[in-house]
Design a protein around this motif. Structure first.
Motif, PDB file in Angstrom:
ATOM      1  N   LEU A   9      75.168 -60.476  33.465  1.00  0.00           N
ATOM      2  CA  LEU A   9      75.060 -61.847  33.971  1.00  0.00           C
ATOM      3  C   LEU A   9      74.566 -62.807  32.890  1.00  0.00           C
ATOM      4  O   LEU A   9      75.108 -63.894  32.705  1.00  0.00           O
ATOM      5  CB  LEU A   9      74.132 -61.897  35.189  1.00  0.00           C
ATOM      6  N   VAL A  10      73.520 -62.397  32.181  1.00  0.00           N
ATOM      7  CA  VAL A  10      72.951 -63.258  31.138  1.00  0.00           C
ATOM      8  C   VAL A  10      73.927 -63.392  29.970  1.00  0.00           C
ATOM      9  O   VAL A  10      74.130 -64.504  29.451  1.00  0.00           O
ATOM     10  CB  VAL A  10      71.577 -62.738  30.680  1.00  0.00           C
ATOM     11  N   ASP A  11      74.551 -62.298  29.556  1.00  0.00           N
ATOM     12  CA  ASP A  11      75.527 -62.367  28.466  1.00  0.00           C
ATOM     13  C   ASP A  11      76.661 -63.333  28.798  1.00  0.00           C
ATOM     14  O   ASP A  11      77.075 -64.128  27.957  1.00  0.00           O
ATOM     15  CB  ASP A  11      76.118 -60.987  28.153  1.00  0.00           C
ATOM     16  N   ASN A  12      77.182 -63.256  30.025  1.00  0.00           N
ATOM     17  CA  ASN A  12      78.243 -64.183  30.437  1.00  0.00           C
ATOM     18  C   ASN A  12      77.757 -65.622  30.384  1.00  0.00           C
ATOM     19  O   ASN A  12      78.461 -66.507  29.898  1.00  0.00           O
ATOM     20  CB  ASN A  12      78.729 -63.866  31.850  1.00  0.00           C
ATOM     21  N   ALA A  13      76.556 -65.867  30.901  1.00  0.00           N
ATOM     22  CA  ALA A  13      76.020 -67.229  30.915  1.00  0.00           C
ATOM     23  C   ALA A  13      75.883 -67.772  29.497  1.00  0.00           C
ATOM     24  O   ALA A  13      76.271 -68.908  29.208  1.00  0.00           O
ATOM     25  CB  ALA A  13      74.675 -67.262  31.639  1.00  0.00           C
ATOM     26  N   ARG A  52      88.464 -63.868  42.338  1.00  0.00           N
ATOM     27  CA  ARG A  52      89.294 -63.123  41.378  1.00  0.00           C
ATOM     28  C   ARG A  52      88.503 -62.648  40.169  1.00  0.00           C
ATOM     29  O   ARG A  52      88.862 -61.638  39.562  1.00  0.00           O
ATOM     30  CB  ARG A  52      90.471 -63.972  40.919  1.00  0.00           C
ATOM     31  N   VAL A  53      87.459 -63.362  39.774  1.00  0.00           N
ATOM     32  CA  VAL A  53      86.726 -62.974  38.566  1.00  0.00           C
ATOM     33  C   VAL A  53      85.993 -61.652  38.734  1.00  0.00           C
ATOM     34  O   VAL A  53      85.525 -61.077  37.756  1.00  0.00           O
ATOM     35  CB  VAL A  53      85.748 -64.075  38.082  1.00  0.00           C
ATOM     36  N   PHE A  54      85.908 -61.135  39.967  1.00  0.00           N
ATOM     37  CA  PHE A  54      85.301 -59.824  40.190  1.00  0.00           C
ATOM     38  C   PHE A  54      86.306 -58.690  39.977  1.00  0.00           C
ATOM     39  O   PHE A  54      85.936 -57.524  39.967  1.00  0.00           O
ATOM     40  CB  PHE A  54      84.693 -59.729  41.588  1.00  0.00           C
ATOM     41  N   ASN A  55      87.589 -59.028  39.817  1.00  0.00           N
ATOM     42  CA  ASN A  55      88.610 -58.014  39.550  1.00  0.00           C
ATOM     43  C   ASN A  55      88.493 -57.539  38.107  1.00  0.00           C
ATOM     44  O   ASN A  55      88.308 -58.345  37.193  1.00  0.00           O
ATOM     45  CB  ASN A  55      90.018 -58.571  39.780  1.00  0.00           C
ATOM     46  N   ILE A  74      81.598 -55.220  36.873  1.00  0.00           N
ATOM     47  CA  ILE A  74      80.468 -54.286  36.755  1.00  0.00           C
ATOM     48  C   ILE A  74      79.268 -54.805  37.535  1.00  0.00           C
ATOM     49  O   ILE A  74      78.603 -54.053  38.251  1.00  0.00           O
ATOM     50  CB  ILE A  74      80.126 -54.051  35.275  1.00  0.00           C
ATOM     51  N   VAL A  75      78.994 -56.101  37.413  1.00  0.00           N
ATOM     52  CA  VAL A  75      77.881 -56.713  38.155  1.00  0.00           C
ATOM     53  C   VAL A  75      78.054 -56.467  39.652  1.00  0.00           C
ATOM     54  O   VAL A  75      77.129 -56.032  40.336  1.00  0.00           O
ATOM     55  CB  VAL A  75      77.794 -58.231  37.866  1.00  0.00           C
ATOM     56  N   GLN A  76      79.247 -56.747  40.161  1.00  0.00           N
ATOM     57  CA  GLN A  76      79.477 -56.595  41.595  1.00  0.00           C
ATOM     58  C   GLN A  76      79.336 -55.135  42.036  1.00  0.00           C
ATOM     59  O   GLN A  76      78.768 -54.852  43.087  1.00  0.00           O
ATOM     60  CB  GLN A  76      80.852 -57.125  41.981  1.00  0.00           C
ATOM     61  N   ALA A  79      75.597 -54.190  42.031  1.00  0.00           N
ATOM     62  CA  ALA A  79      74.948 -54.870  43.150  1.00  0.00           C
ATOM     63  C   ALA A  79      75.307 -54.186  44.474  1.00  0.00           C
ATOM     64  O   ALA A  79      74.443 -53.995  45.336  1.00  0.00           O
ATOM     65  CB  ALA A  79      75.335 -56.341  43.174  1.00  0.00           C
ATOM     66  N   ALA A  80      76.561 -53.806  44.633  1.00  0.00           N
ATOM     67  CA  ALA A  80      76.996 -53.139  45.864  1.00  0.00           C
ATOM     68  C   ALA A  80      76.261 -51.816  46.078  1.00  0.00           C
ATOM     69  O   ALA A  80      75.941 -51.453  47.221  1.00  0.00           O
ATOM     70  CB  ALA A  80      78.504 -52.904  45.838  1.00  0.00           C
ATOM     71  N   LEU A  81      75.964 -51.112  44.999  1.00  0.00           N
ATOM     72  CA  LEU A  81      75.199 -49.860  45.122  1.00  0.00           C
ATOM     73  C   LEU A  81      73.809 -50.108  45.702  1.00  0.00           C
ATOM     74  O   LEU A  81      73.192 -49.197  46.254  1.00  0.00           O
ATOM     75  CB  LEU A  81      75.079 -49.178  43.756  1.00  0.00           C
ATOM     76  N   HIS A  82      73.319 -51.337  45.559  1.00  0.00           N
ATOM     77  CA  HIS A  82      71.999 -51.719  46.074  1.00  0.00           C
ATOM     78  C   HIS A  82      72.116 -52.585  47.328  1.00  0.00           C
ATOM     79  O   HIS A  82      71.145 -53.231  47.732  1.00  0.00           O
ATOM     80  CB  HIS A  82      71.217 -52.462  44.987  1.00  0.00           C
ATOM     81  N   HIS A  83      73.317 -52.607  47.930  1.00  0.00           N
ATOM     82  CA  HIS A  83      73.572 -53.396  49.144  1.00  0.00           C
ATOM     83  C   HIS A  83      73.232 -54.870  48.929  1.00  0.00           C
ATOM     84  O   HIS A  83      72.696 -55.541  49.809  1.00  0.00           O
ATOM     85  CB  HIS A  83      72.805 -52.827  50.341  1.00  0.00           C
ATOM     86  N   ALA A  84      73.551 -55.375  47.742  1.00  0.00           N
ATOM     87  CA  ALA A  84      73.205 -56.736  47.353  1.00  0.00           C
ATOM     88  C   ALA A  84      74.479 -57.525  47.054  1.00  0.00           C
ATOM     89  O   ALA A  84      75.112 -57.304  46.029  1.00  0.00           O
ATOM     90  CB  ALA A  84      72.301 -56.720  46.128  1.00  0.00           C
TER      91      ALA A  84
END
Length: 111
Positions: A9-13, A52-55, A74-76, A79-84
């Motif tokens: 997330l930080v790298d993208n920002a 689409r950016v999550f693809n 990867i972020v998504q 996060a999904a593994l943590h129900h987030a």
């Protein structure tokens, strides 16, 4: 895994924020859980492209930044593994705000 998620997330920002821009990271706890937010003053992502950016390997056309298009996928997944769920703040402009919403922990009190 959470470290990888936050790093992506930080790298993208940082990658999409122009020189002299701003990137902020915050963590806020409430009764609804914990929200990790990364905001930037870059160009943002058009609302119609935000899902689409999550693809995997998807890159926004006209984007000049280097990358493989895997970061938000990867972020998504992490996060999904943590129900987030991962959400973009529709009201944040200019730039982009990404929120990862972690559910509250169940606290067990021992007697």
């Amino acid at each position: 895994a959470l470290h990888v998620m936050l790093r992506n997330l930080v790298d993208n920002a940082v990658k999409y924020t122009p020189s002299g821009g701003r990137v902020d990271v915050s963590v806020v706890e409430s009764e609804q859980g914990v929200v990790v937010s990364v905001t930037d003053s870059g160009p943002g992502i058009e609302p119609e492209l935000r899902e689409r950016v999550f693809n995997r390997f998807y890159r926004v056309v006209g984007n000049q930044a280097d990358g493989s298009g895997l970061g938000l996928s990867i972020v998504q997944r992490i996060a999904a593994l943590h129900h987030a769920p991962v959400r973009f703040d529709a009201e944040y402009h200019p730039g982009l705000k990404v929120d990862v919403l972690f559910p509250p922990l169940v606290r067990v009190h021992k007697q």
